[in-house]
Design a protein around this motif. Structure first.
Motif, short mmCIF file in Angstrom:
data_model
loop_
_atom_site.label_atom_id
_atom_site.label_comp_id
_atom_site.label_asym_id
_atom_site.label_seq_id
_atom_site.Cartn_x
_atom_site.Cartn_y
_atom_site.Cartn_z
N GLU A 230 -11.74 11.28 -2.40
CA GLU A 230 -10.35 10.80 -2.39
C GLU A 230 -9.52 11.47 -1.29
O GLU A 230 -8.35 11.17 -1.12
CB GLU A 230 -9.67 11.12 -3.73
CG GLU A 230 -10.32 10.48 -4.93
CD GLU A 230 -9.79 11.04 -6.25
OE1 GLU A 230 -9.58 10.24 -7.17
OE2 GLU A 230 -9.59 12.27 -6.37
N ARG B 112 -9.56 11.40 1.89
CA ARG B 112 -9.42 10.78 3.21
C ARG B 112 -8.05 10.93 3.84
O ARG B 112 -7.92 11.34 4.98
CB ARG B 112 -9.77 9.29 3.13
CG ARG B 112 -11.24 9.01 3.24
CD ARG B 112 -11.50 7.54 3.43
NE ARG B 112 -10.80 6.71 2.47
CZ ARG B 112 -11.22 6.48 1.23
NH1 ARG B 112 -12.32 7.05 0.80
NH2 ARG B 112 -10.54 5.70 0.42
N HIS B 113 -7.00 10.64 3.06
CA HIS B 113 -5.66 10.65 3.65
C HIS B 113 -5.06 12.05 3.74
O HIS B 113 -3.99 12.23 4.29
CB HIS B 113 -4.73 9.72 2.86
CG HIS B 113 -5.24 8.32 2.83
ND1 HIS B 113 -5.45 7.58 3.97
CD2 HIS B 113 -5.64 7.53 1.79
CE1 HIS B 113 -5.93 6.39 3.64
NE2 HIS B 113 -6.06 6.34 2.33
N LEU C 196 -7.09 14.67 4.79
CA LEU C 196 -7.99 15.48 5.62
C LEU C 196 -7.27 16.21 6.74
O LEU C 196 -7.73 17.24 7.22
CB LEU C 196 -9.10 14.60 6.22
CG LEU C 196 -10.33 14.38 5.31
CD1 LEU C 196 -11.29 13.40 5.95
CD2 LEU C 196 -11.03 15.70 5.02
N CYS D 40 -8.44 12.71 14.05
CA CYS D 40 -8.45 12.12 12.70
C CYS D 40 -7.05 11.63 12.34
O CYS D 40 -6.88 10.73 11.52
CB CYS D 40 -9.01 13.08 11.66
SG CYS D 40 -7.82 14.10 10.88
#
Length: 261
Positions: free
Chosen positions: A76, A78-79, A81, A111
């Motif tokens: 979860e 991902r946002h 990172l 990223c």
């Protein structure tokens, strides 16, 4: 102990087991990292320290147990990172390849930028700020291959810090540096941790360095042997147990000559 109303946990590992190719690499690892804490991870070669970092980053999925980073499972994350900076053990690059300090640090922004967008002014400013923070201001355009080992490590640290970094994961970052460069790197890291309120996990072989800089130390050799303040961990016979064949090395470090098999 008193109920925990102190700093919140930014990393929480509960009963982590990891098997790779049929071999158990990590065995029932449980610990948490409180916000703003510098946690040292020590253990002999092949103890699973790098695998532990990869589990936290979500690069390896544990066989059993749960991982929470800022309250989320790695899948979860991902946002979020961009809040995690990672400096791997070996940063592979061709020293003859004409990539500048600026380019290396900008890679840390990708990223956030995404692969198909161009760097904005805010990205360029973040890169320059990060380069200045590690003491490399004025070296932006120098090829990375021309820098000393210690300066290269600073550039890679700047890359790891170039996001809105709150958690910094460092895997043997001072390996290969001479004593002075190592001291400079550690002092810089301590300063950045304080100024930016970073939470740090620092994997190292060097027990003496961590004894001076870490708030807490975890010792693992596949299983977890100890977790506590540096004085408690380094003054314990259980540390020798974890290192087994490296007892002489440890006796020299801690000056502790206790009994215990």
């Amino acid at each position: 102990s008193a109920p925990s109303i102190g700093p919140r946990k930014v990393i929480d590992l509960d009963g982590i087991w990891l098997s790779l190719d049929g071999h158990t690499v990590l065995e029932d690892i449980t610990f948490s990292l409180a916000e703003g804490t510098f946690l040292g991870v020590i253990g002999p070669n092949g103890a699973g320290k790098t695998s532990l970092i990869r589990v936290i980053l979500g690069l390896l999925r544990p066989t059993r147990g749960t991982v929470r980073v800022m309250g989320l499972s790695p899948g979860e994350l991902r946002h979020e990172l961009h809040h995690i900076g990672y400096m791997p053990q070996q940063v592979l690059f061709d020293p003859l390849f004409p990539v500048s300090v600026y380019d290396v640090v900008m890679m840390g922004r990708t990223c956030c930028i995404g692969p198909l967008r161009f760097a904005r002014r805010s990205d360029r400013e973040a890169v320059m700020e990060s380069i200045a923070a590690v003491g490399l201001g004025g070296s932006e355009r120098r090829p990375i291959g021309e820098l000393s080992g210690g300066q290269q490590k600073r550039a890679f640290l700047a890359r790891a810090l170039c996001l809105e970094t709150r958690i910094l994961l460092l895997d043997e970052p001072t390996a290969g540096l001479d004593y002075d460069a190592q001291e400079n790197f550690m002092s810089l890291l301590a300063e950045l941790k304080r100024d930016k309120g970073l939470s740090v996990i620092f994997v190292s072989h060097d027990v003496a360095v961590l004894a001076r800089f870490a708030d807490e130390i975890v010792c693992i050799n596949r299983a977890m042997h100890m977790h506590g303040k540096p004085g408690e961990v380094l003054g314990s016979d259980r540390l020798r147990e974890a290192y087994r064949c490296e007892v002489d090395f440890l006796a020299g470090i801690s000056g502790h000559e206790g009994g215990g098999g």
